[in-house]
Design an enzyme around this catalytic site. Structure first.
Site, PDB file in Angstrom:
ATOM      1  CE1 TYR A   6     -10.156 -21.607  -8.831  1.00  0.00           C
ATOM      2  CE2 TYR A   6     -11.979 -20.845 -10.185  1.00  0.00           C
ATOM      3  CZ  TYR A   6     -10.658 -20.773  -9.823  1.00  0.00           C
ATOM      4  OH  TYR A   6      -9.827 -19.883 -10.446  1.00  0.00           O
ATOM      5  N   GLY A   7     -15.773 -22.153  -6.798  1.00  0.00           N
ATOM      6  CA  GLY A   7     -16.654 -20.988  -6.743  1.00  0.00           C
ATOM      7  C   GLY A   7     -16.934 -20.549  -5.319  1.00  0.00           C
ATOM      8  CG  ASP A  62       4.609 -22.200  -7.123  1.00  0.00           C
ATOM      9  OD1 ASP A  62       4.397 -23.423  -6.986  1.00  0.00           O
ATOM     10  OD2 ASP A  62       4.011 -21.488  -7.946  1.00  0.00           O
ATOM     11  CB  ALA A  84      -4.979 -15.556 -17.365  1.00  0.00           C
ATOM     12  CB  VAL A 119      -1.000 -20.610   0.778  1.00  0.00           C
ATOM     13  CG1 VAL A 119       0.032 -19.894  -0.072  1.00  0.00           C
ATOM     14  CG2 VAL A 119      -1.903 -21.515  -0.055  1.00  0.00           C
ATOM     15  NE  ARG A 137       0.298 -25.462 -12.999  1.00  0.00           N
ATOM     16  CZ  ARG A 137       0.933 -25.788 -11.879  1.00  0.00           C
ATOM     17  NH1 ARG A 137       1.849 -26.726 -11.895  1.00  0.00           N
ATOM     18  NH2 ARG A 137       0.663 -25.177 -10.745  1.00  0.00           N
ATOM     19  CG  ASN A 196      -1.578 -16.023  -8.394  1.00  0.00           C
ATOM     20  OD1 ASN A 196      -2.464 -15.758  -9.209  1.00  0.00           O
ATOM     21  ND2 ASN A 196      -0.599 -16.895  -8.667  1.00  0.00           N
ATOM     22  CE  LYS A 211      -9.932 -18.481  -7.192  1.00  0.00           C
ATOM     23  NZ  LYS A 211      -8.629 -17.945  -6.724  1.00  0.00           N
ATOM     24  CB  SER A 219     -12.689 -17.171 -10.202  1.00  0.00           C
ATOM     25  OG  SER A 219     -13.207 -17.866 -11.306  1.00  0.00           O
TER      26      SER A 219
END
Length: 304
Positions: free
Chosen positions: A164-165, A38, A196, A73, A199, A99, A168, A151
């Site tokens: 983001y899309g 992380d 989920a 990453v 955060r 992740n 993903k 996602s």
């Protein structure tokens, strides 16, 4: 039969909190030696913290083995070094759960291309970096289990998340080639689309009861199954609040048009046939599209 990860080495990225932490803890409880990666930044990817160290302490408290890693990453060199340290300590890497992620949500009209690129770099390029770093090791040991995190935004869309899309759905596409390339070396690659309360989603305004139902612990069973010894490969699995489902990219039989009708007007006239899902298939490789083309052409006399 109990699914065990005894004698397995697992890397979980973005494991300082939320889903990643839950995966790391459960893998360790089931016997895995875990690299808790992380960067420790905030949700938008800025800043640092000691989140990974805290998860390692949790694992060691119940007798598990773990090491922390604060690498980014999006930096291949740092991920290569992370894998080298895991191999030096424990002899190999058997499981990788990609992740790590950030959000920079805005409508596309208001989004800067820097924000678009950063999100793609962390999610898509970051996952590719981690996978590249473990790939040769998994090939050499003839064993690997890799999980990409997609996602519903990538699979189905969501207002305000073009960056983001795009990343993903790119990860789902990466899975579909890597499962083919890894098959002969017993490397299985899957995609998880989690729902989920973490955060990343805490300020979306969902009711508290729903947020609590969407706890990461309800996603972890699917994640761990998809990186277990008897895992399937090339699957897209959704998980949230104790509900689990699969998504598929399908292909309709379509229609072949005579040469005279191969015009925009011809497409319009036959649109209902083109999108008719009767007899659709779930291709296992891109080559199957060519087969559907040939089948459609044969119905009107083939290529002759």
């Amino acid at each position: 039969m109990t699914i065990s990860f005894k004698d397995r080495v697992a890397i979980v990225t973005g494991a300082g909190g939320g889903l990643g932490r839950t995966y790391a803890l459960e893998l360790a409880r089931r016997g895995a030696k875990v690299v808790v990666n992380d960067l420790g930044g905030s949700r938008d990817g800025t800043g640092h913290s000691d989140a990974a160290l805290k998860v390692v302490e949790e694992i060691k408290a119940f007798g598990g083995e773990a090491m922390s890693n604060g690498g980014n990453v999006a930096d291949l060199e740092q991920m290569t070094e992370m894998v080298a340290k895991a191999k030096e300590a424990w002899g190999g890497v058997h499981v990788l759960i990609n992740n790590a992620g950030i959000l920079r949500d805005k409508s596309f009209a208001k989004m800067t291309m820097d924000d678009f690129k950063l999100v793609v770099d962390v999610h898509l390029i970051g996952s590719a970096n981690c996978t590249k770093a473990v790939w040769e090791t998994m090939r050499e040991q003839n064993y690997g289990r890799i999980l990409m995190t997609a996602s519903s935004t990538g699979l189905f869309g969501n207002f305000g998340q073009a960056n983001y899309g795009a990343a993903k759905l790119g990860l789902a596409g990466l899975t579909k080639t890597l499962y083919l390339e890894g098959a002969k070396n017993n490397i299985r690659v899957n995609t998880l689309a989690p729902v989920a309360g973490t955060r990343m989603t805490e300020d979306l305004g969902m009711p508290e009861a729903l947020f609590n139902a969407l706890k990461p612990e309800n996603v972890a069973p699917a994640a761990l199954f998809l990186v277990s010894e008897d895992a399937p490969t090339n699957m897209i699995v959704g998980a949230g609040a104790g509900a689990y489902h699969a998504s598929f990219i399908t292909l309709t039989p379509g229609v072949a048009l005579p040469e005279a009708e191969r015009t925009p007007e011809g497409i319009a006239a036959h649109w209902d046939q083109i999108i008719d899902r009767t007899g659709e298939i779930v291709p296992q490789s891109g080559g199957e599209q060519s087969g559907v083309v040939m089948a459609a052409l044969n119905k009107i006399g083939g290529l002759g």
